[in-house]
Motif scaffolding. Structure first.
Motif, PDB file in Angstrom:
ATOM      1  N   MET A   1      -1.072 -21.161  -5.689  1.00 44.41           N
ATOM      2  CA  MET A   1      -1.244 -19.831  -6.264  1.00 44.41           C
ATOM      3  C   MET A   1      -1.371 -18.773  -5.170  1.00 44.41           C
ATOM      4  N   ALA A   2      -1.945 -19.144  -4.031  1.00 47.77           N
ATOM      5  CA  ALA A   2      -2.116 -18.179  -2.940  1.00 47.77           C
ATOM      6  C   ALA A   2      -0.778 -17.660  -2.457  1.00 47.77           C
ATOM      7  N   ALA A   3       0.247 -18.511  -2.437  1.00 51.75           N
ATOM      8  CA  ALA A   3       1.563 -18.075  -1.982  1.00 51.75           C
ATOM      9  C   ALA A   3       2.127 -16.996  -2.901  1.00 51.75           C
ATOM     10  N   VAL A   4       1.915 -17.145  -4.205  1.00 51.86           N
ATOM     11  CA  VAL A   4       2.377 -16.131  -5.150  1.00 51.86           C
ATOM     12  C   VAL A   4       1.633 -14.824  -4.895  1.00 51.86           C
ATOM     13  N   GLY A   5       0.330 -14.905  -4.697  1.00 52.13           N
ATOM     14  CA  GLY A   5      -0.463 -13.702  -4.412  1.00 52.13           C
ATOM     15  C   GLY A   5      -0.016 -13.019  -3.141  1.00 52.13           C
ATOM     16  N   ASP A   6       0.281 -13.798  -2.110  1.00 49.41           N
ATOM     17  CA  ASP A   6       0.760 -13.229  -0.844  1.00 49.41           C
ATOM     18  C   ASP A   6       2.111 -12.538  -1.038  1.00 49.41           C
ATOM     19  N   ALA A   7       2.977 -13.162  -1.838  1.00 48.35           N
ATOM     20  CA  ALA A   7       4.289 -12.572  -2.093  1.00 48.35           C
ATOM     21  C   ALA A   7       4.169 -11.270  -2.884  1.00 48.35           C
ATOM     22  N   VAL A   8       3.278 -11.260  -3.871  1.00 49.87           N
ATOM     23  CA  VAL A   8       3.063 -10.037  -4.663  1.00 49.87           C
ATOM     24  C   VAL A   8       2.516  -8.929  -3.769  1.00 49.87           C
ATOM     25  N   LEU A   9       1.549  -9.260  -2.918  1.00 46.02           N
ATOM     26  CA  LEU A   9       0.973  -8.269  -2.017  1.00 46.02           C
ATOM     27  C   LEU A   9       2.029  -7.717  -1.066  1.00 46.02           C
ATOM     28  N   ALA A  10       2.881  -8.576  -0.540  1.00 49.05           N
ATOM     29  CA  ALA A  10       3.938  -8.124   0.372  1.00 49.05           C
ATOM     30  C   ALA A  10       4.891  -7.154  -0.331  1.00 49.05           C
ATOM     31  N   GLU A  11       5.271  -7.466  -1.570  1.00 45.13           N
ATOM     32  CA  GLU A  11       6.166  -6.563  -2.312  1.00 45.13           C
ATOM     33  C   GLU A  11       5.488  -5.240  -2.639  1.00 45.13           C
ATOM     34  N   LEU A  12       4.243  -5.317  -3.085  1.00 47.32           N
ATOM     35  CA  LEU A  12       3.507  -4.081  -3.372  1.00 47.32           C
ATOM     36  C   LEU A  12       3.415  -3.196  -2.133  1.00 47.32           C
ATOM     37  N   ASN A  13       3.141  -3.804  -1.004  1.00 48.50           N
ATOM     38  CA  ASN A  13       3.030  -3.027   0.226  1.00 48.50           C
ATOM     39  C   ASN A  13       4.368  -2.463   0.669  1.00 48.50           C
ATOM     40  N   ALA A  14       5.441  -3.191   0.449  1.00 54.75           N
ATOM     41  CA  ALA A  14       6.770  -2.665   0.781  1.00 54.75           C
ATOM     42  C   ALA A  14       7.071  -1.420  -0.049  1.00 54.75           C
ATOM     43  N   VAL A  15       6.730  -1.475  -1.325  1.00 56.15           N
ATOM     44  CA  VAL A  15       6.961  -0.329  -2.210  1.00 56.15           C
ATOM     45  C   VAL A  15       6.046   0.832  -1.834  1.00 56.15           C
ATOM     46  N   ARG A  16       4.787   0.539  -1.606  1.00 54.23           N
ATOM     47  CA  ARG A  16       3.787   1.583  -1.330  1.00 54.23           C
ATOM     48  C   ARG A  16       4.052   2.307  -0.008  1.00 54.23           C
ATOM     49  N   THR A  17       4.330   1.566   1.046  1.00 49.25           N
ATOM     50  CA  THR A  17       4.390   2.168   2.378  1.00 49.25           C
ATOM     51  C   THR A  17       5.715   2.855   2.676  1.00 49.25           C
ATOM     52  N   ASP A  18       6.793   2.452   1.999  1.00 45.88           N
ATOM     53  CA  ASP A  18       8.091   3.085   2.242  1.00 45.88           C
ATOM     54  C   ASP A  18       8.928   3.064   0.961  1.00 45.88           C
TER      55      ASP A  18
END
Length: 94
Positions: A1-18
């Motif tokens: 489950m941690a891998a899914v959470g890490d992937a979601v966080l990475a996508e959210l940050n990609a959208v948020r920061t740029d």
């Protein structure tokens, strides 16, 4: 489950920061629709309800958006919800 959470966080940050760069990342995906059917190469086709209109709307919103700070962590509840959603999508697309 941690891998899914890490992937979601990475996508959210990609959208948020740029958001503008993420919009550019989404644009080529419009060509992968046949009606509401999304056909990514090498993947099982996915029937969507909204089709390319939702992607076009997201692109417009991202292009007019301003960058936001990076998220450092997400809640365990969001990770659980993301995992459950991923599992339900995976089951439907097989």
């Amino acid at each position: 489950m941690a891998a899914v959470g890490d992937a979601v966080l990475a996508e959210l940050n990609a959208v948020r920061t740029d958001p503008k760069a993420y919009a550019a990342h989404l644009k080529p995906r419009l060509e992968l629709f046949e009606g509401n059917l999304f056909k990514a190469p090498g993947k099982t086709p996915l029937m969507t309800q909204e089709g390319p209109d939702a992607v076009t709307e997201a692109i417009a919103a991202l292009e007019s958006g301003s960058p936001l700070p990076k998220l450092e962590r997400i809640s365990p509840g969001l990770c659980t919800a993301a995992g459950a959603k991923y599992a339900s999508i995976s089951l439907r697309s097989t």
